[in-house]
Design a protein around this motif. Structure first.
Motif, PDB file in Angstrom:
ATOM      1  N   GLY A  79     -51.130   4.425  64.846  1.00  0.00           N
ATOM      2  CA  GLY A  79     -51.992   4.273  63.685  1.00  0.00           C
ATOM      3  C   GLY A  79     -53.291   3.621  64.115  1.00  0.00           C
ATOM      4  N   VAL A  80     -54.351   3.899  63.406  1.00  0.00           N
ATOM      5  CA  VAL A  80     -55.626   3.268  63.716  1.00  0.00           C
ATOM      6  C   VAL A  80     -55.520   1.770  63.422  1.00  0.00           C
ATOM      7  N   ILE A  81     -56.376   0.985  64.068  1.00  0.00           N
ATOM      8  CA  ILE A  81     -56.288  -0.475  63.979  1.00  0.00           C
ATOM      9  C   ILE A  81     -56.231  -0.958  62.529  1.00  0.00           C
ATOM     10  N   GLY A  82     -57.045  -0.419  61.669  1.00  0.00           N
ATOM     11  CA  GLY A  82     -57.056  -0.845  60.270  1.00  0.00           C
ATOM     12  C   GLY A  82     -55.755  -0.602  59.532  1.00  0.00           C
ATOM     13  N   ALA A  83     -54.936   0.301  60.036  1.00  0.00           N
ATOM     14  CA  ALA A  83     -53.672   0.634  59.384  1.00  0.00           C
ATOM     15  C   ALA A  83     -52.489  -0.126  59.974  1.00  0.00           C
ATOM     16  N   LEU A  84     -52.728  -0.909  61.024  1.00  0.00           N
ATOM     17  CA  LEU A  84     -51.621  -1.611  61.670  1.00  0.00           C
ATOM     18  C   LEU A  84     -51.343  -2.928  60.953  1.00  0.00           C
ATOM     19  N   THR A  85     -50.219  -2.989  60.318  1.00  0.00           N
ATOM     20  CA  THR A  85     -49.789  -4.201  59.620  1.00  0.00           C
ATOM     21  C   THR A  85     -49.015  -5.086  60.593  1.00  0.00           C
ATOM     22  N   PRO A  86     -48.804  -6.341  60.242  1.00  0.00           N
ATOM     23  CA  PRO A  86     -47.985  -7.202  61.099  1.00  0.00           C
ATOM     24  C   PRO A  86     -46.594  -6.612  61.357  1.00  0.00           C
ATOM     25  N   ALA A 122     -56.524   7.592  70.787  1.00  0.00           N
ATOM     26  CA  ALA A 122     -56.831   6.959  69.509  1.00  0.00           C
ATOM     27  C   ALA A 122     -55.559   6.758  68.701  1.00  0.00           C
ATOM     28  N   GLY A 123     -55.470   5.620  68.061  1.00  0.00           N
ATOM     29  CA  GLY A 123     -54.309   5.338  67.222  1.00  0.00           C
ATOM     30  C   GLY A 123     -53.170   4.664  67.950  1.00  0.00           C
ATOM     31  N   GLN A 124     -53.369   4.262  69.193  1.00  0.00           N
ATOM     32  CA  GLN A 124     -52.288   3.636  69.950  1.00  0.00           C
ATOM     33  C   GLN A 124     -52.584   2.173  70.293  1.00  0.00           C
ATOM     34  N   GLY A 125     -53.315   1.486  69.423  1.00  0.00           N
ATOM     35  CA  GLY A 125     -53.686   0.101  69.713  1.00  0.00           C
ATOM     36  C   GLY A 125     -52.501  -0.807  69.941  1.00  0.00           C
ATOM     37  N   ASN A 126     -51.476  -0.728  69.097  1.00  0.00           N
ATOM     38  CA  ASN A 126     -50.311  -1.592  69.261  1.00  0.00           C
ATOM     39  C   ASN A 126     -49.514  -1.212  70.509  1.00  0.00           C
ATOM     40  N   TYR A 127     -49.343   0.062  70.740  1.00  0.00           N
ATOM     41  CA  TYR A 127     -48.593   0.542  71.898  1.00  0.00           C
ATOM     42  C   TYR A 127     -49.332   0.220  73.192  1.00  0.00           C
ATOM     43  N   ALA A 128     -50.650   0.385  73.189  1.00  0.00           N
ATOM     44  CA  ALA A 128     -51.455   0.078  74.370  1.00  0.00           C
ATOM     45  C   ALA A 128     -51.378  -1.399  74.702  1.00  0.00           C
ATOM     46  N   ALA A 129     -51.490  -2.251  73.704  1.00  0.00           N
ATOM     47  CA  ALA A 129     -51.425  -3.695  73.937  1.00  0.00           C
ATOM     48  C   ALA A 129     -50.059  -4.107  74.477  1.00  0.00           C
TER      49      ALA A 129
END
Length: 94
Positions: free
Chosen positions: A15-22, A66-73
């Motif tokens: 999901g894009v960063i803005g859509a990533l909830t805790p 794109a959309g892998q901010g949580n997975y990338a981190a």
């Protein structure tokens, strides 16, 4: 004695960063970051018995899409743990 650890867990919740909830971050971080942090802590004193500390990370930590901010981190964290282990003279490969 324990001679090796292999960690292969992973969860996708793109999901894009803005859509990533805790909750979405936690769902991806728990099996990767949480588990590897515990395994690292629990095996640091097993030198030289622990000949292998292997974690399967993804190239997403370096050049994910794109959309892998949580997975990338989460994958970048795994790479950092293995670097820190090697710098301390411990086994570690990602």
């Amino acid at each position: 004695p324990l001679s090796g650890v292999v960690h292969t867990a992973g969860v996708l919740d793109d999901g894009v960063i803005g859509a990533l909830t805790p909750e979405r971050l936690a769902g991806v971080f728990a099996p990767k970051v949480g588990a590897v942090a515990h395994l690292d802590e629990l095996t640091r004193e097993l030198v030289p018995e622990l000949g292998a500390f292997v974690v399967f990370s993804s190239a997403a930590g370096v050049f994910g899409s794109a959309g892998q901010g949580n997975y990338a981190a989460a994958n970048a964290y795994l790479d950092a743990v293995t670097q820190r282990r090697r710098a301390a003279g411990l086994s570690g490969v990602s």
